[in-house]
Design an enzyme around this catalytic site. Structure first.
Site, PDB file in Angstrom:
ATOM      1  N   ASP A  83      12.797   3.278   0.099  1.00  0.00           N
ATOM      2  CA  ASP A  83      11.403   2.989   0.029  1.00  0.00           C
ATOM      3  C   ASP A  83      11.354   1.506   0.521  1.00  0.00           C
ATOM      4  O   ASP A  83      11.904   0.692   0.545  1.00  0.00           O
ATOM      5  CB  ASP A  83      11.229   2.913  -1.524  1.00  0.00           C
ATOM      6  CG  ASP A  83       9.412   2.876  -1.661  1.00  0.00           C
ATOM      7  OD1 ASP A  83       8.750   3.145  -0.581  1.00  0.00           O
ATOM      8  OD2 ASP A  83       9.026   2.431  -2.885  1.00  0.00           O
ATOM      9  N   HIS A  90      -0.459  -5.028   0.228  1.00  0.00           N
ATOM     10  CA  HIS A  90      -0.062  -4.888  -1.079  1.00  0.00           C
ATOM     11  C   HIS A  90       1.161  -5.812  -1.011  1.00  0.00           C
ATOM     12  O   HIS A  90       1.070  -6.264  -2.101  1.00  0.00           O
ATOM     13  CB  HIS A  90       0.768  -3.364  -0.954  1.00  0.00           C
ATOM     14  CG  HIS A  90       1.716  -3.344  -2.058  1.00  0.00           C
ATOM     15  ND1 HIS A  90       1.230  -2.905  -3.335  1.00  0.00           N
ATOM     16  CD2 HIS A  90       3.118  -3.094  -2.226  1.00  0.00           C
ATOM     17  CE1 HIS A  90       2.239  -2.825  -4.164  1.00  0.00           C
ATOM     18  NE2 HIS A  90       3.210  -2.963  -3.339  1.00  0.00           N
ATOM     19  N   GLU A 156       2.151   4.462  -7.407  1.00  0.00           N
ATOM     20  CA  GLU A 156       2.388   3.725  -6.063  1.00  0.00           C
ATOM     21  C   GLU A 156       2.037   4.931  -5.234  1.00  0.00           C
ATOM     22  O   GLU A 156       2.865   5.645  -4.914  1.00  0.00           O
ATOM     23  CB  GLU A 156       3.755   2.976  -5.710  1.00  0.00           C
ATOM     24  CG  GLU A 156       3.749   1.822  -6.761  1.00  0.00           C
ATOM     25  CD  GLU A 156       4.954   0.638  -6.128  1.00  0.00           C
ATOM     26  OE1 GLU A 156       5.829   1.364  -5.420  1.00  0.00           O
ATOM     27  OE2 GLU A 156       4.664  -0.273  -6.388  1.00  0.00           O
ATOM     28  N   GLU A 158       2.017   6.266  -1.747  1.00  0.00           N
ATOM     29  CA  GLU A 158       2.661   5.960  -0.483  1.00  0.00           C
ATOM     30  C   GLU A 158       2.851   7.284   0.384  1.00  0.00           C
ATOM     31  O   GLU A 158       2.370   8.500  -0.114  1.00  0.00           O
ATOM     32  CB  GLU A 158       4.312   5.937  -0.842  1.00  0.00           C
ATOM     33  CG  GLU A 158       4.407   4.497  -1.964  1.00  0.00           C
ATOM     34  CD  GLU A 158       5.648   4.090  -2.004  1.00  0.00           C
ATOM     35  OE1 GLU A 158       6.651   4.531  -1.218  1.00  0.00           O
ATOM     36  OE2 GLU A 158       5.878   3.059  -2.862  1.00  0.00           O
ATOM     37  N   ASP A 190       5.562   6.653  -6.167  1.00  0.00           N
ATOM     38  CA  ASP A 190       6.793   5.925  -6.763  1.00  0.00           C
ATOM     39  C   ASP A 190       6.459   5.274  -7.760  1.00  0.00           C
ATOM     40  O   ASP A 190       6.008   4.041  -7.967  1.00  0.00           O
ATOM     41  CB  ASP A 190       7.060   4.637  -5.529  1.00  0.00           C
ATOM     42  CG  ASP A 190       8.265   4.091  -5.928  1.00  0.00           C
ATOM     43  OD1 ASP A 190       9.028   4.515  -6.556  1.00  0.00           O
ATOM     44  OD2 ASP A 190       8.370   2.986  -5.450  1.00  0.00           O
ATOM     45  N   ARG A 194       6.323  -2.099 -14.445  1.00  0.00           N
ATOM     46  CA  ARG A 194       6.103  -3.304 -13.908  1.00  0.00           C
ATOM     47  C   ARG A 194       6.927  -4.312 -14.860  1.00  0.00           C
ATOM     48  O   ARG A 194       7.313  -5.555 -14.376  1.00  0.00           O
ATOM     49  CB  ARG A 194       4.478  -3.605 -13.859  1.00  0.00           C
ATOM     50  CG  ARG A 194       3.761  -2.879 -12.899  1.00  0.00           C
ATOM     51  CD  ARG A 194       4.123  -2.768 -11.625  1.00  0.00           C
ATOM     52  NE  ARG A 194       3.419  -2.039 -10.459  1.00  0.00           N
ATOM     53  CZ  ARG A 194       3.882  -1.700  -9.471  1.00  0.00           C
ATOM     54  NH1 ARG A 194       4.962  -2.013  -8.733  1.00  0.00           N
ATOM     55  NH2 ARG A 194       3.150  -0.742  -8.770  1.00  0.00           N
ATOM     56  N   GLN A 197      10.466  -3.918 -13.748  1.00  0.00           N
ATOM     57  CA  GLN A 197      10.597  -4.724 -12.556  1.00  0.00           C
ATOM     58  C   GLN A 197      10.596  -5.953 -12.593  1.00  0.00           C
ATOM     59  O   GLN A 197      11.270  -6.580 -12.004  1.00  0.00           O
ATOM     60  CB  GLN A 197       9.452  -4.224 -11.765  1.00  0.00           C
ATOM     61  CG  GLN A 197       9.427  -4.447 -10.188  1.00  0.00           C
ATOM     62  CD  GLN A 197       8.265  -4.043  -9.393  1.00  0.00           C
ATOM     63  OE1 GLN A 197       7.399  -3.099 -10.087  1.00  0.00           O
ATOM     64  NE2 GLN A 197       8.210  -4.575  -8.156  1.00  0.00           N
ATOM     65  N   LYS A 210      11.952   1.755 -10.830  1.00  0.00           N
ATOM     66  CA  LYS A 210      11.562   2.696 -10.008  1.00  0.00           C
ATOM     67  C   LYS A 210      12.548   3.761 -10.034  1.00  0.00           C
ATOM     68  O   LYS A 210      11.782   5.064  -9.458  1.00  0.00           O
ATOM     69  CB  LYS A 210      11.387   2.192  -8.739  1.00  0.00           C
ATOM     70  CG  LYS A 210       9.931   0.952  -8.664  1.00  0.00           C
ATOM     71  CD  LYS A 210      10.157   0.197  -7.484  1.00  0.00           C
ATOM     72  CE  LYS A 210       8.964  -0.780  -7.390  1.00  0.00           C
ATOM     73  NZ  LYS A 210       8.119  -0.150  -6.866  1.00  0.00           N
ATOM     74  N   THR A 214      10.475   9.718  -8.717  1.00  0.00           N
ATOM     75  CA  THR A 214       9.656   9.391  -7.924  1.00  0.00           C
ATOM     76  C   THR A 214       8.999  10.835  -7.416  1.00  0.00           C
ATOM     77  O   THR A 214       9.804  11.792  -7.636  1.00  0.00           O
ATOM     78  CB  THR A 214      10.323   9.111  -6.374  1.00  0.00           C
ATOM     79  OG1 THR A 214      11.016   7.823  -6.938  1.00  0.00           O
ATOM     80  CG2 THR A 214       9.580   8.910  -5.468  1.00  0.00           C
ATOM     81  N   GLU A 315      -2.640  -3.493  -9.001  1.00  0.00           N
ATOM     82  CA  GLU A 315      -3.403  -4.244  -7.996  1.00  0.00           C
ATOM     83  C   GLU A 315      -5.067  -3.986  -8.351  1.00  0.00           C
ATOM     84  O   GLU A 315      -5.997  -4.965  -8.247  1.00  0.00           O
ATOM     85  CB  GLU A 315      -3.316  -3.896  -6.806  1.00  0.00           C
ATOM     86  CG  GLU A 315      -1.885  -4.437  -5.937  1.00  0.00           C
ATOM     87  CD  GLU A 315      -1.535  -3.690  -4.639  1.00  0.00           C
ATOM     88  OE1 GLU A 315      -1.894  -4.093  -3.815  1.00  0.00           O
ATOM     89  OE2 GLU A 315      -1.024  -2.537  -4.816  1.00  0.00           O
TER      90      GLU A 315
HETATM   91 CA    CA Z   1       7.263   1.699  -3.712  1.00  0.00          CA
END
Ligand code: CA
Length: 361
Positions: A83, A90, A156, A158, A190, A194, A197, A210, A214, A315
């Site tokens: 990834d 971002h 996420e 992607e 993904d 948070r 993380q 993560k 997925t 975000e």
């Molecule tokens: Ca990602």
């Protein structure tokens, strides 16, 4: 809507199908590679065979099944999963939230597509439920972490690509070699925790935040279908080093959206990506690490410059400061149990397979 997938009907054997609107056409009558429970044999054939067979695939008059009556399977056996972080917007947004006292963009970001090795074994097909993971969390007001279910579960948005043709150990690929090795593209979610993380990611990057799951689309869009949506990617400053220079005509003008519990909460476009897929592939092989059939590489979260075009909830809701208001009157800063997220991608007649997932405790 079209693309390759792996489906089964009423407990039968899975094999390869071609999506035509809301139906899937059984391709197993064309040849052995289509009678497999994954796309891997087809993906190993190479560009010439892929291109030569596509017209026949699209015209094949095989048995048809309504998608709603089919069970969709993970379309390919994932070899490795990488990834990246290819979206400048971002990376800037995350830098501001995770490192409020420093530069939002770290010094390497404009020189290489930053990436990490993900966990191939936890890649699942769209529609698979998402169990809220547990992990170590440490709140700002606490001296020690606790082990608990994540309170900051996120998506996420992607765009990923899957490798068909492997390389030899030591072989490196220039961006121009992208289409010789890559079979197709697909949307990727993904899922990210948070709080896990934030506590674990220094200094080696994301790990358990993560790797719990997925989700990928059930349908892989072959590269040949992307010709009409290819555009020049945004200019790079400074220019990329020679081994990463190229592949700039692989910007993809594909509208993207995220739906949360039936309401569209984000609208963006893949053409905003700073690092293109050919540059991602070139970087991933630049040390001679070999590619294998089934390698999955994803762009990283795709966020635009405008509010409402971000590809993650952290975000969109500005790290909790600006909760998202949904049509049912509820607010979200992160995902709650029962929430359903759907990722979509469209460009005129081209439609990528959606990625759907519902959160459970
Ligand atoms: Ca990602």
């Amino acid at each position: 809507m079209s693309g390759f997938g792996v489906f089964s009907v009423a407990g039968g054997t899975p094999h390869v199908g071609w999506r035509d609107g809301d139906e899937v056409v059984d391709l197993s009558g064309i040849g052995d590679v289509y009678a497999q429970p994954s796309l891997n044999a087809l993906m190993a054939l190479g560009r010439r065979a892929w291109d030569e067979s596509l017209a026949g695939v699209r015209a094949h008059d095989g048995p048809r099944t309504k998608i709603s009556a089919a069970t969709m399977h993970l379309p390919f056996a994932v070899a490795d999963f990488v990834d990246f972080s290819s979206s400048l917007e971002h990376a800037n947004n995350m830098g501001r939230m995770f490192r409020p006292d420093g530069e939002s963009l770290l010094p390497n970001w404009r020189w290489l597509p930053v990436g990490y090795q993900g966990r191939a074994g936890s890649v699942v097909v769209s529609g698979t439920g998402v169990r809220r993971p547990r992990g170590q969390l440490k709140g700002p007001g606490s001296d020690v972490p606790e082990y608990a279910p994540t309170r900051r579960l996120d998506f996420e948005l992607e765009l990923g690509f899957v490798v068909g043709i492997p390389t030899e150990p030591g072989e490196t690929l220039a961006p121009e070699r992208f289409a010789d090795h890559v079979f197709g593209v697909l949307l990727v979610n993904d899922w990210s925790a948070r709080d896990i993380q934030a506590w674990e990611y220094v200094p080696l990057g994301p790990f358990l935040a993560k790797s719990f799951q997925t989700s990928v689309a059930a349908w892989v869009t072959p590269l040949a279908l992307l010709d009409d949506v290819r555009v020049d990617a945004p200019a790079q400053e400074p220019p990329a080093l020679p081994h990463l220079a190229g592949g700039r005509d692989w910007g993809l003008d594909i509208d993207l959206e995220v739906e949360l519990n039936g309401a569209v909460v984000s609208r963006g476009n893949a053409r905003s990506l700073y690092w293109t897929m050919p540059q991602q592939l070139a970087h991933a092989t630049s040390n001679g690490a070999r590619l294998r059939t089934g390698d999955l590489m994803a762009s990283g979260t795709i966020s635009g410059a405008d509010h409402g075009s971000e590809g993650s909830l952290i975000e969109l809701a500005e790290n909790g400061a600006r909760p998202l208001r949904l049509p049912d009157g509820t607010e979200r800063t992160f995902l709650e149990d029962g929430d359903e997220v759907v990722l979509r991608g469209r460009a005129g007649a081209l439609e990528l397979g959606e990625v759907r997932g519902r959160i459970s405790p």
